[in-house]
Scaffold this active site. Sequence first.
Site, PDB file in Angstrom:
ATOM      1  N   TYR A   1      -2.228  -9.933  14.592  1.00  0.00           N
ATOM      2  CA  TYR A   1      -2.208  -8.484  14.771  1.00  0.00           C
ATOM      3  C   TYR A   1      -2.549  -8.110  16.210  1.00  0.00           C
ATOM      4  O   TYR A   1      -1.948  -7.194  16.788  1.00  0.00           O
ATOM      5  CB  TYR A   1      -3.189  -7.818  13.799  1.00  0.00           C
ATOM      6  CG  TYR A   1      -2.572  -7.423  12.480  1.00  0.00           C
ATOM      7  CD1 TYR A   1      -2.494  -6.090  12.095  1.00  0.00           C
ATOM      8  CD2 TYR A   1      -2.057  -8.376  11.607  1.00  0.00           C
ATOM      9  CE1 TYR A   1      -1.928  -5.711  10.887  1.00  0.00           C
ATOM     10  CE2 TYR A   1      -1.487  -8.021  10.405  1.00  0.00           C
ATOM     11  CZ  TYR A   1      -1.422  -6.690  10.049  1.00  0.00           C
ATOM     12  OH  TYR A   1      -0.846  -6.324   8.856  1.00  0.00           O
TER      13      TYR A   1
ATOM     14  N   ILE B   1      -9.400  -3.634  -8.886  1.00  0.00           N
ATOM     15  CA  ILE B   1     -10.310  -4.558  -8.203  1.00  0.00           C
ATOM     16  C   ILE B   1     -11.218  -5.238  -9.217  1.00  0.00           C
ATOM     17  O   ILE B   1     -11.477  -6.447  -9.134  1.00  0.00           O
ATOM     18  CB  ILE B   1     -11.132  -3.816  -7.133  1.00  0.00           C
ATOM     19  CG1 ILE B   1     -10.210  -3.331  -6.003  1.00  0.00           C
ATOM     20  CG2 ILE B   1     -12.221  -4.721  -6.559  1.00  0.00           C
ATOM     21  CD1 ILE B   1     -10.905  -2.478  -4.961  1.00  0.00           C
TER      22      ILE B   1
ATOM     23  N   HIS C   1      19.518 -17.194 -16.185  1.00  0.00           N
ATOM     24  CA  HIS C   1      19.014 -17.886 -17.376  1.00  0.00           C
ATOM     25  C   HIS C   1      18.714 -19.355 -17.061  1.00  0.00           C
ATOM     26  O   HIS C   1      19.474 -20.005 -16.361  1.00  0.00           O
ATOM     27  CB  HIS C   1      20.060 -17.811 -18.491  1.00  0.00           C
ATOM     28  CG  HIS C   1      19.615 -18.440 -19.768  1.00  0.00           C
ATOM     29  ND1 HIS C   1      18.712 -17.832 -20.622  1.00  0.00           N
ATOM     30  CD2 HIS C   1      19.920 -19.642 -20.325  1.00  0.00           C
ATOM     31  CE1 HIS C   1      18.505 -18.628 -21.657  1.00  0.00           C
ATOM     32  NE2 HIS C   1      19.217 -19.735 -21.501  1.00  0.00           N
TER      33      HIS C   1
END
Length: 502
Positions: A133, A217, A475
């Site tokens: 970040y 939570i 499937h």
Amino acid sequence: MARKMLSDGELNKAAAAGEEATTETHYDFDLFVIGAGSGGVRAARFSANNGAKVGICELPFHPISSEEIGGVGGTCVIRGCVPKKILVYGATYGGELEDARNYGWEINGNVDFNWKKLLQKKTDEILRLNNIYKRLLANAAVKLYEGEGRIVGPNEVEVRQIDGTKISYTAKHILIATGSRAQKPNIPGHELAITSDEALSLEEFPKRAIVLGGGYIAVEFASIWRGMGATVDLFFRKELPLRGFDDEMRALVARNLEGRGINLHPQTSLAELIKTDDGIKVISSHGEEFVADVVLFATGRIPNTKRLNLEAVGVELDQAGAVKVDEYSRTNIPSIWAVGDATNRINLTPVALMEATCFANTVFGGKPAKADYTNVACAVFCIPPLAVVGLSEEEAVEKATGDILVFTSGFNPMKNTISGRQEKSLMKLIVDEKTDKVIGASMCGPDAAEIMQGIAIALKCGATKAQFDSTVGIHPSSAEEFVTMRTVTRRIAYKAKPQTSL
């Protein structure tokens, strides 16, 4: 909570007025963001990409937040979604190891769980994301300041740095993105309890855990600790956990929690916590006594706005302390905006990202954009998980203008037929009979969140039940049940009350 909204025309006029003011006033930044969590970082980066000069401040990093510590990445990355999901993965392996025996795996001797090893791996990961970040901000040329920000004027932010010194910065626009924090009820002995922040960083694994709360939570941590071998007691005020979710799904989650060995105490709260030599003695609201190594209060979160000086500046707050904004995330002060949990709209990371993107487009991208809160999917990562999108059966009936059709499929997953685990999955579609549109979907079972993300796209596109029915399934899979539910489970007449099969 929303305040009176600006129309698109008013917004453009306000923006034009702001541009005019810019020619007369010099600011240090075009945008200053307080809070570098998911919403704040997104808004800062996208605004910078649109040519804005951006500054952002965030408290110093620590796994457990307080008024003076936090970290780039915010709650989701450091003490929320990401570390919690890591612990969910860790807890899930306990049941998988049990189930593996009937698949031919011979597990000889003891299988031990090492809490401290998982904790270290979790910490390593959030540090990695914290650095990512920071790099994202740097790469976008966003200036990051470490310290506590507060607003001291319509266009001025004061940052108290780690050494205590204060520096002020001016900005044409200020964005509040400070998120929320866990709160504790004022129960005698509440200081002995922990919140989800501490639960993610306990030094010792609790062999006996008590959880107070009925929200996501609470049920997630109950599942985590039980999956890792702890004895868990879950106390909540309502008859079922997960208030606000579909009642039929809530009932199944409760059954699954009990099936996994969690002791449920519905319509029960805690009256007192007392420290003893053997741990924490807990007295319930019914007078029963329990002893635990850890007591978790998962009783809600509050907007993290108390120390921002907002009332002094004139920013309107609601009774819970949430910042009041319009549909564009603008406060009553034209230069101040807010996104994410601080506004207490839909408190989910992807929603904060959406709001932040709309903000950047509106203010710096020349494209006024309102966040769209319809058909926002969400998941509860209990074991097995619950995921939903659109309306619950109860909400559909409340908002109905005609009859509602409910389709359900309850089954034992193929994997369980061999492992012997007695734990059913349930899928559900809510259909508006008048339009044939699917207006709600729910699933409780393995991989529910992964499956529901695809269903959310269908609902966002306005898919009809006929379009679901014409889709060829994969499937064998659980997901194919969503396109093979042909028979109506029940029809709810307009103005009638919902009736579940549980």
